[in-house]
Write a protein that holds these residues in place. Structure first.
Motif, mmCIF file in Angstrom:
data_model
loop_
_atom_site.group_PDB
_atom_site.id
_atom_site.type_symbol
_atom_site.label_atom_id
_atom_site.label_comp_id
_atom_site.label_asym_id
_atom_site.label_seq_id
_atom_site.Cartn_x
_atom_site.Cartn_y
_atom_site.Cartn_z
ATOM 1 N N PHE A 283 -3.039 -1.612 13.842
ATOM 2 C CA PHE A 283 -2.158 -0.629 13.219
ATOM 3 C C PHE A 283 -1.956 -0.959 11.739
ATOM 4 C CE2 PHE A 283 -0.513 0.668 17.485
ATOM 5 C CZ PHE A 283 -0.575 2.039 17.316
ATOM 6 N N MET A 284 -1.708 -2.217 11.438
ATOM 7 C CA MET A 284 -1.470 -2.638 10.071
ATOM 8 C C MET A 284 -2.720 -2.416 9.207
ATOM 9 S SD MET A 284 -0.003 -6.286 8.645
ATOM 10 C CE MET A 284 -1.435 -7.194 9.190
ATOM 11 N N ASP A 285 -3.889 -2.800 9.721
ATOM 12 C CA ASP A 285 -5.127 -2.638 8.968
ATOM 13 C C ASP A 285 -5.446 -1.163 8.727
ATOM 14 O OD1 ASP A 285 -5.392 -5.370 8.863
ATOM 15 O OD2 ASP A 285 -6.947 -5.474 10.407
ATOM 16 N N ILE A 286 -5.244 -0.344 9.747
ATOM 17 C CA ILE A 286 -5.491 1.090 9.587
ATOM 18 C C ILE A 286 -4.554 1.670 8.539
ATOM 19 C CG2 ILE A 286 -5.320 3.354 10.708
ATOM 20 C CD1 ILE A 286 -6.285 1.882 13.309
ATOM 21 N N ARG A 287 -3.270 1.301 8.624
ATOM 22 C CA ARG A 287 -2.298 1.814 7.659
ATOM 23 C C ARG A 287 -2.662 1.392 6.235
ATOM 24 N NH1 ARG A 287 2.004 1.509 4.645
ATOM 25 N NH2 ARG A 287 3.674 3.030 4.873
ATOM 26 N N GLU A 288 -2.977 0.121 6.064
ATOM 27 C CA GLU A 288 -3.338 -0.374 4.735
ATOM 28 C C GLU A 288 -4.579 0.343 4.203
ATOM 29 O OE1 GLU A 288 -3.702 -4.621 4.948
ATOM 30 O OE2 GLU A 288 -1.561 -4.907 5.259
#
Length: 66
Positions: A23-28
Motif C-alpha cells: 500500500f505504501m509503495d503504491i501510494r508513493e
C-alpha cells in the motif's frame, strides 16, 4: 463468511507487513507520478488522483469490517 470471520480476515490483512508495504509503495508511486504529470495533462492527473482515492477506499473498506 460470518461478520466475525470477515473482521478477523480484514484485521489479518491490515496487520500484514507485506500488504502495508505494498500500500505504501503504491501510494508513493502514485504521488510521484502525480507530481511529474505536466499541468496540461488534466485527464492523466484525474486518473492518477482516482487511483489514489481507490487505494484509500480499499483500506477504509477493510477497516469497516473490523
Amino acid at each position: 463468511m460470518t461478520p466475525f470471520e470477515r473482521a478477523e480476515a480484514a484485521r489479518h490483512l491490515l496487520d500484514n507487513e507485506t500488504l502495508k508495504k505494498a500500500f505504501m509503495d503504491i501510494r508513493e508511486g502514485l504521488v510521484t507520478q502525480l507530481e511529474s504529470i505536466p499541468f496540461h495533462e488534466v485527464d492523466t492527473q484525474h486518473e492518477v488522483a482516482l487511483m489514489l482515492k481507490l487505494l484509500n477506499k480499499l483500506k477504509t473498506q477493510l477497516r469497516t469490517y473490523i
